[in-house]
Design a protein around this motif. Structure first.
Motif, mmCIF file in Angstrom:
data_model
loop_
_atom_site.group_PDB
_atom_site.id
_atom_site.type_symbol
_atom_site.label_atom_id
_atom_site.label_comp_id
_atom_site.label_asym_id
_atom_site.label_seq_id
_atom_site.Cartn_x
_atom_site.Cartn_y
_atom_site.Cartn_z
ATOM 1 N N ARG A 239 16.895 -70.247 -19.853
ATOM 2 C CA ARG A 239 15.439 -70.189 -19.998
ATOM 3 C C ARG A 239 14.752 -71.051 -18.950
ATOM 4 O O ARG A 239 13.711 -70.673 -18.400
ATOM 5 C CB ARG A 239 15.026 -70.640 -21.399
ATOM 6 N N GLN A 240 15.326 -72.222 -18.659
ATOM 7 C CA GLN A 240 14.727 -73.098 -17.650
ATOM 8 C C GLN A 240 14.736 -72.457 -16.269
ATOM 9 O O GLN A 240 13.857 -72.716 -15.446
ATOM 10 C CB GLN A 240 15.475 -74.437 -17.624
ATOM 11 N N LYS A 241 15.708 -71.598 -16.021
ATOM 12 C CA LYS A 241 15.787 -70.897 -14.737
ATOM 13 C C LYS A 241 14.998 -69.583 -14.754
ATOM 14 O O LYS A 241 15.056 -68.810 -13.790
ATOM 15 C CB LYS A 241 17.248 -70.612 -14.393
ATOM 16 N N ASN A 242 14.279 -69.351 -15.874
ATOM 17 C CA ASN A 242 13.467 -68.135 -16.026
ATOM 18 C C ASN A 242 14.300 -66.860 -15.940
ATOM 19 O O ASN A 242 13.824 -65.812 -15.487
ATOM 20 C CB ASN A 242 12.350 -68.091 -14.974
ATOM 21 N N LEU A 243 15.544 -66.966 -16.392
ATOM 22 C CA LEU A 243 16.408 -65.792 -16.400
ATOM 23 C C LEU A 243 16.261 -64.989 -17.693
ATOM 24 O O LEU A 243 16.659 -63.822 -17.745
ATOM 25 C CB LEU A 243 17.872 -66.209 -16.209
ATOM 26 N N ILE A 244 15.708 -65.624 -18.724
ATOM 27 C CA ILE A 244 15.417 -64.928 -19.975
ATOM 28 C C ILE A 244 14.028 -65.336 -20.442
ATOM 29 O O ILE A 244 13.530 -66.414 -20.086
ATOM 30 C CB ILE A 244 16.463 -65.238 -21.076
ATOM 31 N N SER A 245 13.405 -64.497 -21.235
ATOM 32 C CA SER A 245 12.061 -64.790 -21.742
ATOM 33 C C SER A 245 12.144 -65.687 -22.972
ATOM 34 O O SER A 245 13.217 -65.884 -23.557
ATOM 35 C CB SER A 245 11.342 -63.486 -22.105
ATOM 36 N N ASP A 246 10.996 -66.223 -23.367
ATOM 37 C CA ASP A 246 10.953 -67.067 -24.563
ATOM 38 C C ASP A 246 11.329 -66.274 -25.809
ATOM 39 O O ASP A 246 11.971 -66.802 -26.729
ATOM 40 C CB ASP A 246 9.550 -67.654 -24.736
ATOM 41 N N THR A 247 10.935 -65.003 -25.829
ATOM 42 C CA THR A 247 11.276 -64.167 -26.984
ATOM 43 C C THR A 247 12.780 -63.977 -27.099
ATOM 44 O O THR A 247 13.358 -64.092 -28.190
ATOM 45 C CB THR A 247 10.582 -62.800 -26.865
ATOM 46 N N ASP A 248 13.434 -63.692 -25.956
ATOM 47 C CA ASP A 248 14.892 -63.537 -25.970
ATOM 48 C C ASP A 248 15.579 -64.848 -26.329
ATOM 49 O O ASP A 248 16.599 -64.860 -27.028
ATOM 50 C CB ASP A 248 15.383 -63.048 -24.604
ATOM 51 N N PHE A 249 15.005 -65.951 -25.848
ATOM 52 C CA PHE A 249 15.582 -67.262 -26.158
ATOM 53 C C PHE A 249 15.563 -67.523 -27.662
ATOM 54 O O PHE A 249 16.570 -67.940 -28.251
ATOM 55 C CB PHE A 249 14.808 -68.355 -25.420
ATOM 56 N N ASP A 250 14.413 -67.266 -28.298
ATOM 57 C CA ASP A 250 14.303 -67.499 -29.740
ATOM 58 C C ASP A 250 15.240 -66.587 -30.521
ATOM 59 O O ASP A 250 15.862 -67.008 -31.508
ATOM 60 C CB ASP A 250 12.856 -67.278 -30.193
ATOM 61 N N SER A 251 15.347 -65.333 -30.081
ATOM 62 C CA SER A 251 16.214 -64.388 -30.777
ATOM 63 C C SER A 251 17.680 -64.801 -30.673
ATOM 64 O O SER A 251 18.416 -64.805 -31.671
ATOM 65 C CB SER A 251 16.010 -62.989 -30.199
ATOM 66 N N LYS A 252 18.115 -65.153 -29.465
ATOM 67 C CA LYS A 252 19.509 -65.575 -29.270
ATOM 68 C C LYS A 252 19.801 -66.884 -30.002
ATOM 69 O O LYS A 252 20.901 -67.079 -30.541
ATOM 70 C CB LYS A 252 19.795 -65.736 -27.776
ATOM 71 N N LYS A 253 18.817 -67.756 -30.028
ATOM 72 C CA LYS A 253 19.005 -69.036 -30.707
ATOM 73 C C LYS A 253 19.225 -68.826 -32.200
ATOM 74 O O LYS A 253 20.111 -69.443 -32.812
ATOM 75 C CB LYS A 253 17.790 -69.929 -30.465
ATOM 76 N N ARG A 254 18.417 -67.945 -32.799
ATOM 77 C CA ARG A 254 18.597 -67.658 -34.225
ATOM 78 C C ARG A 254 19.960 -67.031 -34.487
ATOM 79 O O ARG A 254 20.617 -67.323 -35.496
ATOM 80 C CB ARG A 254 17.481 -66.723 -34.711
ATOM 81 N N ASP A 255 20.387 -66.164 -33.580
ATOM 82 C CA ASP A 255 21.691 -65.519 -33.745
ATOM 83 C C ASP A 255 22.826 -66.539 -33.683
ATOM 84 O O ASP A 255 23.782 -66.482 -34.465
ATOM 85 C CB ASP A 255 21.864 -64.461 -32.653
ATOM 86 N N ILE A 256 22.716 -67.489 -32.755
ATOM 87 C CA ILE A 256 23.765 -68.514 -32.625
ATOM 88 C C ILE A 256 23.791 -69.419 -33.853
ATOM 89 O O ILE A 256 24.860 -69.718 -34.406
ATOM 90 C CB ILE A 256 23.540 -69.338 -31.340
ATOM 91 N N LEU A 257 22.621 -69.848 -34.303
ATOM 92 C CA LEU A 257 22.557 -70.751 -35.458
ATOM 93 C C LEU A 257 23.025 -70.067 -36.740
ATOM 94 O O LEU A 257 23.522 -70.735 -37.657
ATOM 95 C CB LEU A 257 21.127 -71.268 -35.633
ATOM 96 N N SER A 258 22.862 -68.749 -36.816
ATOM 97 C CA SER A 258 23.304 -68.038 -38.019
ATOM 98 C C SER A 258 24.824 -67.961 -38.118
ATOM 99 O O SER A 258 25.358 -67.593 -39.169
ATOM 100 C CB SER A 258 22.716 -66.624 -38.024
ATOM 101 N N ARG A 259 25.523 -68.301 -37.034
ATOM 102 C CA ARG A 259 26.990 -68.212 -37.023
ATOM 103 C C ARG A 259 27.652 -69.561 -37.264
ATOM 104 O O ARG A 259 28.836 -69.748 -36.988
ATOM 105 C CB ARG A 259 27.449 -67.628 -35.685
ATOM 106 N N MET A 260 26.876 -70.492 -37.795
ATOM 107 C CA MET A 260 27.448 -71.811 -38.115
ATOM 108 C C MET A 260 28.365 -71.704 -39.337
ATOM 109 O O MET A 260 28.095 -70.950 -40.257
ATOM 110 C CB MET A 260 26.318 -72.818 -38.393
#
Length: 223
Positions: free
Chosen positions: A202-223
């Motif tokens: 995200r810091q390199k602007n390779l993904i959007s904020d929306t994609d970042f939030d979606s991927k983050k939720r997906d990762i946290l759901s796999r705890m």
């Protein structure tokens, strides 16, 4: 914004719009045209003769003719402003030129639609529809509607789509929940590494904020 647009809720869409058959309007106009013709003939006859008080009689006939003509205009406007609307949520019967009257029935509450057509109704494609709802006192009657079979078919199709929508939403939600539940679990270290990598993207602007939030939720759901 038209009055119809003001009736619609947010994101509500009109699926079908109908009017009464023009015969309803023409039948009234024919009677008024005959009356107007008689008045004009009487006025012509009076102008060809010499009667005492001829001016007052002509004035009276003129006033009556204006009333009949105004009645014809009123009948046309009343016919034009009476509408039968089908949206993706309800059926609306709208009447009135200045003072408006509306009656609507939710698609989810419609139990049945009865159609009645006379011999002439089948010939000229008009008839009556009675929308029966769960509440017996709120049945909606559409008299002399044009193309009643098409309106009934559109109404039943809209009801099927309306009733199917919640099930499709639940099914899609179940699929998402199943995918999340069946995803492989990750250790805290793996989750931390994934989040750091995601933050760098995200810091390199390779993904959007929306994609970042979606991927983050997906990762946290796999705890």
């Amino acid at each position: 914004m038209s009055y119809v647009d003001q009736l619609l809720a947010t994101n509500e869409e009109i699926k079908y719009e109908a009017h009464q058959h023009p015969f309803v309007f023409f039948s009234r106009i024919v009677a008024e045209t005959i009356m107007l013709t008689v008045l004009l003939a009487a006025a012509y006859f009076i102008t060809r003769t010499q009667w005492e008080g001829q001016g007052w009689i002509s004035l009276g006939l003129g006033v009556i003719a204006l009333v009949v003509l105004g009645s014809g205009v009123f009948d046309f406007l009343r016919w034009r402003n009476e509408k039968f609307l089908l949206t993706d949520r309800r059926v609306i019967h709208l009447r009135g030129i200045i003072n408006k009257s509306t009656m609507d029935s939710s698609l989810e509450k419609i139990n049945d639609v009865q159609m009645r057509q006379t011999f002439f109704g089948r010939m000229f494609n008009y008839g009556d529809l009675e929308v029966q709802t769960a509440n017996e006192n709120s049945d909606n009657f559409f008299g002399h509607i044009r193309a009643p079979l098409e309106f009934k078919r559109a109404m039943m199709n809209a009801k099927v789509e309306h009733d199917r929508a919640p099930n499709e939403y639940l099914n899609s939600a179940s699929v998402v929940a199943y995918q999340q539940a069946s995803a492989p679990r990750m250790t805290h270290q793996e989750i931390e590494e994934q989040l750091l990598r995601l933050t760098e993207l995200r810091q390199k602007n390779l993904i959007s904020d929306t994609d970042f939030d979606s991927k983050k939720r997906d990762i946290l759901s796999r705890m």
